[in-house]
Design a protein around this motif. Structure first.
Motif, PDB file in Angstrom:
ATOM      1  N   LYS A  89      10.398  32.149 -21.722  1.00 51.10           N
ATOM      2  CA  LYS A  89       9.000  32.558 -21.574  1.00 51.10           C
ATOM      3  C   LYS A  89       8.889  34.053 -21.319  1.00 51.10           C
ATOM      4  O   LYS A  89       8.028  34.727 -21.885  1.00 51.10           O
ATOM      5  CB  LYS A  89       8.334  31.797 -20.430  1.00 51.10           C
ATOM      6  N   ARG A  90       9.748  34.574 -20.476  1.00 50.19           N
ATOM      7  CA  ARG A  90       9.720  36.008 -20.185  1.00 50.19           C
ATOM      8  C   ARG A  90      10.080  36.830 -21.419  1.00 50.19           C
ATOM      9  O   ARG A  90       9.487  37.878 -21.679  1.00 50.19           O
ATOM     10  CB  ARG A  90      10.652  36.330 -19.026  1.00 50.19           C
ATOM     11  N   LEU A  91      11.042  36.331 -22.204  1.00 48.30           N
ATOM     12  CA  LEU A  91      11.450  37.002 -23.438  1.00 48.30           C
ATOM     13  C   LEU A  91      10.279  37.079 -24.414  1.00 48.30           C
ATOM     14  O   LEU A  91       9.991  38.136 -24.984  1.00 48.30           O
ATOM     15  CB  LEU A  91      12.607  36.219 -24.049  1.00 48.30           C
ATOM     16  N   LEU A  92       9.596  35.954 -24.608  1.00 54.52           N
ATOM     17  CA  LEU A  92       8.461  35.926 -25.537  1.00 54.52           C
ATOM     18  C   LEU A  92       7.277  36.716 -24.997  1.00 54.52           C
ATOM     19  O   LEU A  92       6.546  37.344 -25.773  1.00 54.52           O
ATOM     20  CB  LEU A  92       8.069  34.487 -25.843  1.00 54.52           C
ATOM     21  N   MET A  95       8.156  40.268 -25.810  1.00 49.62           N
ATOM     22  CA  MET A  95       8.156  40.488 -27.258  1.00 49.62           C
ATOM     23  C   MET A  95       6.752  40.479 -27.843  1.00 49.62           C
ATOM     24  O   MET A  95       6.390  41.350 -28.617  1.00 49.62           O
ATOM     25  CB  MET A  95       9.015  39.424 -27.947  1.00 49.62           C
ATOM     26  N   ILE A  96       5.965  39.478 -27.474  1.00 46.13           N
ATOM     27  CA  ILE A  96       4.674  39.260 -28.139  1.00 46.13           C
ATOM     28  C   ILE A  96       3.499  39.821 -27.339  1.00 46.13           C
ATOM     29  O   ILE A  96       2.794  40.711 -27.801  1.00 46.13           O
ATOM     30  CB  ILE A  96       4.466  37.762 -28.423  1.00 46.13           C
ATOM     31  N   GLU A  97       3.279  39.284 -26.164  1.00 48.98           N
ATOM     32  CA  GLU A  97       2.070  39.625 -25.407  1.00 48.98           C
ATOM     33  C   GLU A  97       2.085  41.036 -24.831  1.00 48.98           C
ATOM     34  O   GLU A  97       1.055  41.693 -24.774  1.00 48.98           O
ATOM     35  CB  GLU A  97       1.859  38.602 -24.283  1.00 48.98           C
ATOM     36  N   ASP A  98       3.244  41.501 -24.372  1.00 53.25           N
ATOM     37  CA  ASP A  98       3.314  42.810 -23.728  1.00 53.25           C
ATOM     38  C   ASP A  98       3.782  43.909 -24.675  1.00 53.25           C
ATOM     39  O   ASP A  98       3.937  45.057 -24.255  1.00 53.25           O
ATOM     40  CB  ASP A  98       4.260  42.756 -22.518  1.00 53.25           C
ATOM     41  N   GLY A  99       4.017  43.567 -25.919  1.00 53.50           N
ATOM     42  CA  GLY A  99       4.526  44.539 -26.879  1.00 53.50           C
ATOM     43  C   GLY A  99       3.448  45.097 -27.782  1.00 53.50           C
ATOM     44  O   GLY A  99       2.278  44.729 -27.680  1.00 53.50           O
ATOM     45  N   PRO A 100       3.831  45.953 -28.702  1.00 51.83           N
ATOM     46  CA  PRO A 100       2.874  46.592 -29.600  1.00 51.83           C
ATOM     47  C   PRO A 100       2.295  45.652 -30.652  1.00 51.83           C
ATOM     48  O   PRO A 100       1.360  46.021 -31.352  1.00 51.83           O
ATOM     49  CB  PRO A 100       3.706  47.696 -30.269  1.00 51.83           C
ATOM     50  N   GLY A 101       2.823  44.430 -30.750  1.00 47.78           N
ATOM     51  CA  GLY A 101       2.345  43.495 -31.759  1.00 47.78           C
ATOM     52  C   GLY A 101       1.448  42.393 -31.239  1.00 47.78           C
ATOM     53  O   GLY A 101       1.253  41.375 -31.892  1.00 47.78           O
ATOM     54  N   ARG A 102       0.872  42.594 -30.091  1.00 44.93           N
ATOM     55  CA  ARG A 102       0.064  41.547 -29.456  1.00 44.93           C
ATOM     56  C   ARG A 102      -1.003  40.966 -30.385  1.00 44.93           C
ATOM     57  O   ARG A 102      -1.246  39.775 -30.392  1.00 44.93           O
ATOM     58  CB  ARG A 102      -0.583  42.102 -28.196  1.00 44.93           C
ATOM     59  N   HIS A 114       9.002  23.661 -29.834  1.00 42.83           N
ATOM     60  CA  HIS A 114       7.609  23.835 -30.255  1.00 42.83           C
ATOM     61  C   HIS A 114       6.665  24.009 -29.067  1.00 42.83           C
ATOM     62  O   HIS A 114       5.716  24.791 -29.139  1.00 42.83           O
ATOM     63  CB  HIS A 114       7.172  22.660 -31.139  1.00 42.83           C
ATOM     64  N   GLY A 115       6.922  23.291 -27.980  1.00 45.02           N
ATOM     65  CA  GLY A 115       6.070  23.417 -26.793  1.00 45.02           C
ATOM     66  C   GLY A 115       6.091  24.833 -26.224  1.00 45.02           C
ATOM     67  O   GLY A 115       5.060  25.359 -25.813  1.00 45.02           O
ATOM     68  N   LEU A 116       7.251  25.442 -26.216  1.00 47.39           N
ATOM     69  CA  LEU A 116       7.371  26.830 -25.747  1.00 47.39           C
ATOM     70  C   LEU A 116       6.536  27.756 -26.618  1.00 47.39           C
ATOM     71  O   LEU A 116       5.738  28.553 -26.120  1.00 47.39           O
ATOM     72  CB  LEU A 116       8.836  27.275 -25.776  1.00 47.39           C
ATOM     73  N   TYR A 117       6.703  27.651 -27.930  1.00 44.84           N
ATOM     74  CA  TYR A 117       6.009  28.567 -28.843  1.00 44.84           C
ATOM     75  C   TYR A 117       4.496  28.341 -28.850  1.00 44.84           C
ATOM     76  O   TYR A 117       3.736  29.292 -29.002  1.00 44.84           O
ATOM     77  CB  TYR A 117       6.604  28.463 -30.244  1.00 44.84           C
ATOM     78  N   ARG A 118       4.061  27.095 -28.643  1.00 43.04           N
ATOM     79  CA  ARG A 118       2.616  26.835 -28.570  1.00 43.04           C
ATOM     80  C   ARG A 118       1.977  27.600 -27.407  1.00 43.04           C
ATOM     81  O   ARG A 118       0.817  28.002 -27.485  1.00 43.04           O
ATOM     82  CB  ARG A 118       2.364  25.340 -28.440  1.00 43.04           C
ATOM     83  N   GLN A 119       2.733  27.801 -26.332  1.00 39.30           N
ATOM     84  CA  GLN A 119       2.213  28.551 -25.183  1.00 39.30           C
ATOM     85  C   GLN A 119       1.885  29.999 -25.546  1.00 39.30           C
ATOM     86  O   GLN A 119       1.129  30.664 -24.841  1.00 39.30           O
ATOM     87  CB  GLN A 119       3.227  28.539 -24.043  1.00 39.30           C
ATOM     88  N   PHE A 120       2.433  30.466 -26.650  1.00 36.19           N
ATOM     89  CA  PHE A 120       2.183  31.830 -27.108  1.00 36.19           C
ATOM     90  C   PHE A 120       1.325  31.855 -28.371  1.00 36.19           C
ATOM     91  O   PHE A 120       1.317  32.849 -29.102  1.00 36.19           O
ATOM     92  CB  PHE A 120       3.518  32.565 -27.309  1.00 36.19           C
ATOM     93  N   GLY A 121       0.607  30.765 -28.621  1.00 33.09           N
ATOM     94  CA  GLY A 121      -0.374  30.727 -29.702  1.00 33.09           C
ATOM     95  C   GLY A 121       0.134  30.262 -31.049  1.00 33.09           C
ATOM     96  O   GLY A 121      -0.619  30.241 -32.023  1.00 33.09           O
ATOM     97  N   PHE A 122       1.406  29.876 -31.148  1.00 32.13           N
ATOM     98  CA  PHE A 122       1.931  29.391 -32.424  1.00 32.13           C
ATOM     99  C   PHE A 122       1.425  27.980 -32.681  1.00 32.13           C
ATOM    100  O   PHE A 122       1.276  27.177 -31.752  1.00 32.13           O
ATOM    101  CB  PHE A 122       3.468  29.386 -32.423  1.00 32.13           C
ATOM    102  N   ALA A 123       1.152  27.681 -33.936  1.00 34.41           N
ATOM    103  CA  ALA A 123       0.684  26.357 -34.352  1.00 34.41           C
ATOM    104  C   ALA A 123       1.208  26.099 -35.762  1.00 34.41           C
ATOM    105  O   ALA A 123       1.677  27.019 -36.444  1.00 34.41           O
ATOM    106  CB  ALA A 123      -0.838  26.301 -34.331  1.00 34.41           C
TER     107      ALA A 123
END
Length: 141
Positions: A89-92, A95-102, A114-123
């Motif tokens: 979770k910290r890695l993602l 990478m995603i939320e705190d980075g330049p590609g948010r 899949h459950g991990l990635y869904r927490q970051f908006g993946f579907a």
């Protein structure tokens, strides 16, 4: 255990990444060491997690992107001995939320977590997504 997370490409321990990807990654063991080195070197962004006591790299993720509208997440892993500490979770998050590609459109291919990635908006893909299978041009499929 205590960990540092960092997006400094110079800090990536290539031997750790190669060792895991070449033996544990169900998605890419076909790659050579040179392939993995090229992928790391050409990555838009890499993130690593490091054991604060030993300095050993214990987790990794890389991304490819045009930096404007699209990003692809790849090669995410946490070494077995360091799982259960929230590192994925910290890695993602870094990478995603705190980075330049948010605000980019992110994609990934995975057979698990899949459950991990869904927490970051993946579907699952919608009707606008199409995928060309890997090596289709080489195998004649």
């Amino acid at each position: 255990m205590d960990y540092d997370l960092d997006d400094d490409p110079a800090r990536i321990q290539h031997e750790v990444v190669w060792a895991w990807l070449s033996t544990e990654a169900y998605w890419g063991r076909w790659r050579t060491r040179s392939d993995v080195e090229t992928q790391i070197g050409n990555a838009w962004r890499v993130v690593g997690a490091y054991d604060r006591t030993t300095g050993e790299q214990v987790a990794f993720a890389r991304a490819v992107s045009d930096g404007v509208g699209f990003a692809y997440l790849a090669d995410v892993f946490v070494l077995d001995a360091h799982r259960g500490h929230g590192l994925s979770k910290r890695l993602l998050q870094l990478m995603i939320e705190d980075g330049p590609g948010r605000d980019l459109r992110w994609t990934l291919f995975t057979g698990d977590a899949h459950g991990l990635y869904r927490q970051f908006g993946f579907a699952e893909p919608d009707r606008t997504a199409m995928v060309r299978p890997a090596f289709a041009h080489r195998t004649g499929e």
